[in-house]
Motif scaffolding. Sequence first.
Motif, PDB file in Angstrom:
ATOM      1  N   GLU A 110       0.776  -1.239   0.000  1.00  0.00           N
ATOM      2  CA  GLU A 110       0.000   0.000   0.000  1.00  0.00           C
ATOM      3  C   GLU A 110       0.810   1.293   0.000  1.00  0.00           C
ATOM      4  OE1 GLU A 110      -3.745   0.295   1.958  1.00  0.00           O
ATOM      5  OE2 GLU A 110      -3.844  -1.878   2.276  1.00  0.00           O
ATOM      6  N   PRO A 111       1.979   1.381   0.654  1.00  0.00           N
ATOM      7  CA  PRO A 111       2.747   2.624   0.515  1.00  0.00           C
ATOM      8  C   PRO A 111       3.117   2.929  -0.936  1.00  0.00           C
ATOM      9  CG  PRO A 111       3.499   1.416   2.426  1.00  0.00           C
ATOM     10  CD  PRO A 111       2.556   0.497   1.692  1.00  0.00           C
ATOM     11  N   GLU A 112       3.509   1.904  -1.686  1.00  0.00           N
ATOM     12  CA  GLU A 112       3.844   2.125  -3.097  1.00  0.00           C
ATOM     13  C   GLU A 112       2.595   2.508  -3.902  1.00  0.00           C
ATOM     14  OE1 GLU A 112       6.583   2.495  -4.480  1.00  0.00           O
ATOM     15  OE2 GLU A 112       8.018   1.636  -3.054  1.00  0.00           O
ATOM     16  N   ILE A 113       1.467   1.918  -3.554  1.00  0.00           N
ATOM     17  CA  ILE A 113       0.221   2.279  -4.231  1.00  0.00           C
ATOM     18  C   ILE A 113      -0.147   3.723  -3.925  1.00  0.00           C
ATOM     19  CG2 ILE A 113      -2.273   1.850  -4.290  1.00  0.00           C
ATOM     20  CD1 ILE A 113      -1.665  -1.117  -4.036  1.00  0.00           C
ATOM     21  N   ALA A 114       0.056   4.159  -2.684  1.00  0.00           N
ATOM     22  CA  ALA A 114      -0.226   5.551  -2.324  1.00  0.00           C
ATOM     23  C   ALA A 114       0.666   6.498  -3.125  1.00  0.00           C
ATOM     24  CB  ALA A 114      -0.019   5.759  -0.830  1.00  0.00           C
ATOM     25  N   ARG A 115       1.928   6.114  -3.314  1.00  0.00           N
ATOM     26  CA  ARG A 115       2.838   6.925  -4.120  1.00  0.00           C
ATOM     27  C   ARG A 115       2.315   7.051  -5.554  1.00  0.00           C
ATOM     28  NH1 ARG A 115       8.575   7.178  -3.545  1.00  0.00           N
ATOM     29  NH2 ARG A 115       8.640   5.097  -2.578  1.00  0.00           N
ATOM     30  N   LEU A 116       1.878   5.914  -6.110  1.00  0.00           N
ATOM     31  CA  LEU A 116       1.346   5.922  -7.467  1.00  0.00           C
ATOM     32  C   LEU A 116       0.049   6.709  -7.547  1.00  0.00           C
ATOM     33  CD1 LEU A 116       1.521   4.950 -10.389  1.00  0.00           C
ATOM     34  CD2 LEU A 116       0.440   2.799  -9.658  1.00  0.00           C
ATOM     35  N   ALA A 117      -0.782   6.603  -6.528  1.00  0.00           N
ATOM     36  CA  ALA A 117      -2.046   7.343  -6.506  1.00  0.00           C
ATOM     37  C   ALA A 117      -1.789   8.844  -6.541  1.00  0.00           C
ATOM     38  CB  ALA A 117      -2.858   6.971  -5.274  1.00  0.00           C
ATOM     39  N   ALA A 118      -0.757   9.284  -5.812  1.00  0.00           N
ATOM     40  CA  ALA A 118      -0.423  10.709  -5.819  1.00  0.00           C
ATOM     41  C   ALA A 118      -0.019  11.182  -7.212  1.00  0.00           C
ATOM     42  CB  ALA A 118       0.698  10.984  -4.825  1.00  0.00           C
ATOM     43  N   ARG A 119       0.469  10.262  -8.024  1.00  0.00           N
ATOM     44  CA  ARG A 119       0.899  10.613  -9.377  1.00  0.00           C
ATOM     45  C   ARG A 119      -0.263  10.613 -10.365  1.00  0.00           C
ATOM     46  NH1 ARG A 119       4.833   6.354 -11.549  1.00  0.00           N
ATOM     47  NH2 ARG A 119       5.804   6.909  -9.546  1.00  0.00           N
ATOM     48  N   LEU A 194      -6.449   6.980  13.705  1.00  0.00           N
ATOM     49  CA  LEU A 194      -6.400   6.429  12.355  1.00  0.00           C
ATOM     50  C   LEU A 194      -7.047   7.384  11.357  1.00  0.00           C
ATOM     51  CD1 LEU A 194      -7.263   2.720  13.211  1.00  0.00           C
ATOM     52  CD2 LEU A 194      -5.018   3.681  12.701  1.00  0.00           C
ATOM     53  N   GLU A 195      -8.106   8.050  11.753  1.00  0.00           N
ATOM     54  CA  GLU A 195      -8.742   9.029  10.872  1.00  0.00           C
ATOM     55  C   GLU A 195      -7.789  10.180  10.564  1.00  0.00           C
ATOM     56  OE1 GLU A 195     -12.391  10.234  12.660  1.00  0.00           O
ATOM     57  OE2 GLU A 195     -13.226   8.204  12.653  1.00  0.00           O
ATOM     58  N   GLU A 196      -7.032  10.612  11.582  1.00  0.00           N
ATOM     59  CA  GLU A 196      -6.045  11.674  11.376  1.00  0.00           C
ATOM     60  C   GLU A 196      -4.980  11.236  10.373  1.00  0.00           C
ATOM     61  OE1 GLU A 196      -2.507  13.913  13.931  1.00  0.00           O
ATOM     62  OE2 GLU A 196      -4.141  12.874  14.981  1.00  0.00           O
ATOM     63  N   GLN A 197      -4.538   9.996  10.501  1.00  0.00           N
ATOM     64  CA  GLN A 197      -3.531   9.489   9.565  1.00  0.00           C
ATOM     65  C   GLN A 197      -4.088   9.402   8.151  1.00  0.00           C
ATOM     66  OE1 GLN A 197      -2.417   5.773  11.397  1.00  0.00           O
ATOM     67  NE2 GLN A 197      -1.012   6.732  12.843  1.00  0.00           N
ATOM     68  N   HIS A 198      -5.333   8.957   8.018  1.00  0.00           N
ATOM     69  CA  HIS A 198      -5.950   8.901   6.696  1.00  0.00           C
ATOM     70  C   HIS A 198      -6.043  10.292   6.081  1.00  0.00           C
ATOM     71  CE1 HIS A 198      -8.059   4.812   7.610  1.00  0.00           C
ATOM     72  NE2 HIS A 198      -6.893   4.641   7.032  1.00  0.00           N
ATOM     73  N   GLY A 199      -6.332  11.269   6.907  1.00  0.00           N
ATOM     74  CA  GLY A 199      -6.400  12.640   6.404  1.00  0.00           C
ATOM     75  C   GLY A 199      -5.078  13.110   5.833  1.00  0.00           C
ATOM     76  N   LYS A 200      -3.976  12.747   6.473  1.00  0.00           N
ATOM     77  CA  LYS A 200      -2.653  13.114   5.969  1.00  0.00           C
ATOM     78  C   LYS A 200      -2.367  12.433   4.633  1.00  0.00           C
ATOM     79  CE  LYS A 200      -0.410  13.960  10.436  1.00  0.00           C
ATOM     80  NZ  LYS A 200       0.674  13.521  11.348  1.00  0.00           N
ATOM     81  N   ILE A 201      -2.743  11.167   4.542  1.00  0.00           N
ATOM     82  CA  ILE A 201      -2.535  10.444   3.282  1.00  0.00           C
ATOM     83  C   ILE A 201      -3.329  11.101   2.162  1.00  0.00           C
ATOM     84  CG2 ILE A 201      -2.871   8.244   2.087  1.00  0.00           C
ATOM     85  CD1 ILE A 201      -2.596   6.911   4.916  1.00  0.00           C
ATOM     86  N   LEU A 202      -4.584  11.408   2.434  1.00  0.00           N
ATOM     87  CA  LEU A 202      -5.441  12.041   1.427  1.00  0.00           C
ATOM     88  C   LEU A 202      -4.877  13.388   1.000  1.00  0.00           C
ATOM     89  CD1 LEU A 202      -8.007  12.294  -0.261  1.00  0.00           C
ATOM     90  CD2 LEU A 202      -9.181  13.159   1.791  1.00  0.00           C
ATOM     91  N   MET A 217       1.506   6.762   4.347  1.00  0.00           N
ATOM     92  CA  MET A 217       0.915   5.427   4.317  1.00  0.00           C
ATOM     93  C   MET A 217       1.800   4.443   5.081  1.00  0.00           C
ATOM     94  SD  MET A 217      -1.664   3.546   3.413  1.00  0.00           S
ATOM     95  CE  MET A 217      -2.555   4.170   1.975  1.00  0.00           C
ATOM     96  N   LYS A 218       3.103   4.580   4.917  1.00  0.00           N
ATOM     97  CA  LYS A 218       4.034   3.713   5.645  1.00  0.00           C
ATOM     98  C   LYS A 218       3.911   3.948   7.151  1.00  0.00           C
ATOM     99  CE  LYS A 218       7.673   0.873   5.218  1.00  0.00           C
ATOM    100  NZ  LYS A 218       7.724  -0.339   4.381  1.00  0.00           N
ATOM    101  N   GLU A 219       3.832   5.194   7.542  1.00  0.00           N
ATOM    102  CA  GLU A 219       3.666   5.547   8.951  1.00  0.00           C
ATOM    103  C   GLU A 219       2.375   4.955   9.506  1.00  0.00           C
ATOM    104  OE1 GLU A 219       4.205   9.698  11.264  1.00  0.00           O
ATOM    105  OE2 GLU A 219       2.461   9.660   9.897  1.00  0.00           O
ATOM    106  N   HIS A 220       1.331   5.053   8.712  1.00  0.00           N
ATOM    107  CA  HIS A 220       0.021   4.518   9.100  1.00  0.00           C
ATOM    108  C   HIS A 220       0.090   3.004   9.313  1.00  0.00           C
ATOM    109  CE1 HIS A 220      -4.277   3.775   9.061  1.00  0.00           C
ATOM    110  NE2 HIS A 220      -4.184   3.060   7.959  1.00  0.00           N
ATOM    111  N   GLN A 221       0.700   2.308   8.360  1.00  0.00           N
ATOM    112  CA  GLN A 221       0.783   0.853   8.462  1.00  0.00           C
ATOM    113  C   GLN A 221       1.645   0.421   9.642  1.00  0.00           C
ATOM    114  OE1 GLN A 221      -1.129  -0.879   6.750  1.00  0.00           O
ATOM    115  NE2 GLN A 221      -1.319  -0.218   4.632  1.00  0.00           N
ATOM    116  N   SER A 222       2.705   1.169   9.920  1.00  0.00           N
ATOM    117  CA  SER A 222       3.572   0.838  11.055  1.00  0.00           C
ATOM    118  C   SER A 222       2.815   1.008  12.370  1.00  0.00           C
ATOM    119  CB  SER A 222       4.820   1.730  11.047  1.00  0.00           C
ATOM    120  OG  SER A 222       5.597   1.482   9.890  1.00  0.00           O
TER     121      SER A 222
END
Length: 253
Positions: A110-119, A194-202, A217-222
């Motif tokens: 998922e961290p790599e997917i988040a990177r791709l999503a940002a692109r 977790l909601e706060e972390q999702h907000g940062k990812i978004l 995303m990596k921080e969230h998963q950790s």
Amino acid sequence: MVQKLKSVKLYEQVVGQLAGQIKQGVYRKGDFLPSEKELIEMTGVSRVTVRQALRILSEMGYIETLQGKGSRVVLEHLVVAENYTEAQMVDFQVHRMNFEMANQVRLMMEPEIARLAARVATPEDIEYMRRSLEIPEESGSVVQKRDFHRMVIRSVKIPYFLDMYSDMNELERQERGWFDEVFPAGREDESEKLEEQHGKILDAIRRHDEEFAYFYMKEHQSYIQQIYKKYFDELHRRYFGAGKENTRADGRA
């Protein structure tokens, strides 16, 4: 004598037979169980099945595996907790093992997917992500979190990733049987974090910031690993206090 096995979930039957014999004192502390080869011959199952059963017995605290020597009993038969059945212990360990396996895959993916999503995410994709975070609380915070992750994965337009995500969710949602506790993601204190972390990812995806999308995303998963390790360890102590604590570190929301 260990008996031949004939039905499904053979590793659970191997666990049940060996745990029962340890509990009865057939194998005592310091004794070695039959070798893998001997167990295969005794039970009629495959090497993979025997190894899976031995792994679960180790996580249950009944045995330890010594490289080049075999599996040695580490509990006195009278020390084995009396308030649970072998089937319940196996149920717990199988659930934890499946949950951790699913989490490990998602941690890598998922961290790599988040990177791709940002692109590549479109404004429409980002709007779907935003809406998934605005589901009313009474709809269920765990479902909300799954929907957000699904929307992130959906945005990269690679169906294979969605299929993998569905498979991992299936492992995570497997029946937990008698230990029907509230998962950390469903608890109010953890849910807010977790909601706060999702907000940062978004926000990182919205800004098309690939590195921060990956980082958050990596921080969230950790963080998820930490709270679920604590959750499973607490369950282990509560129900199976006589066994050793499982020290694995994977978990999931």
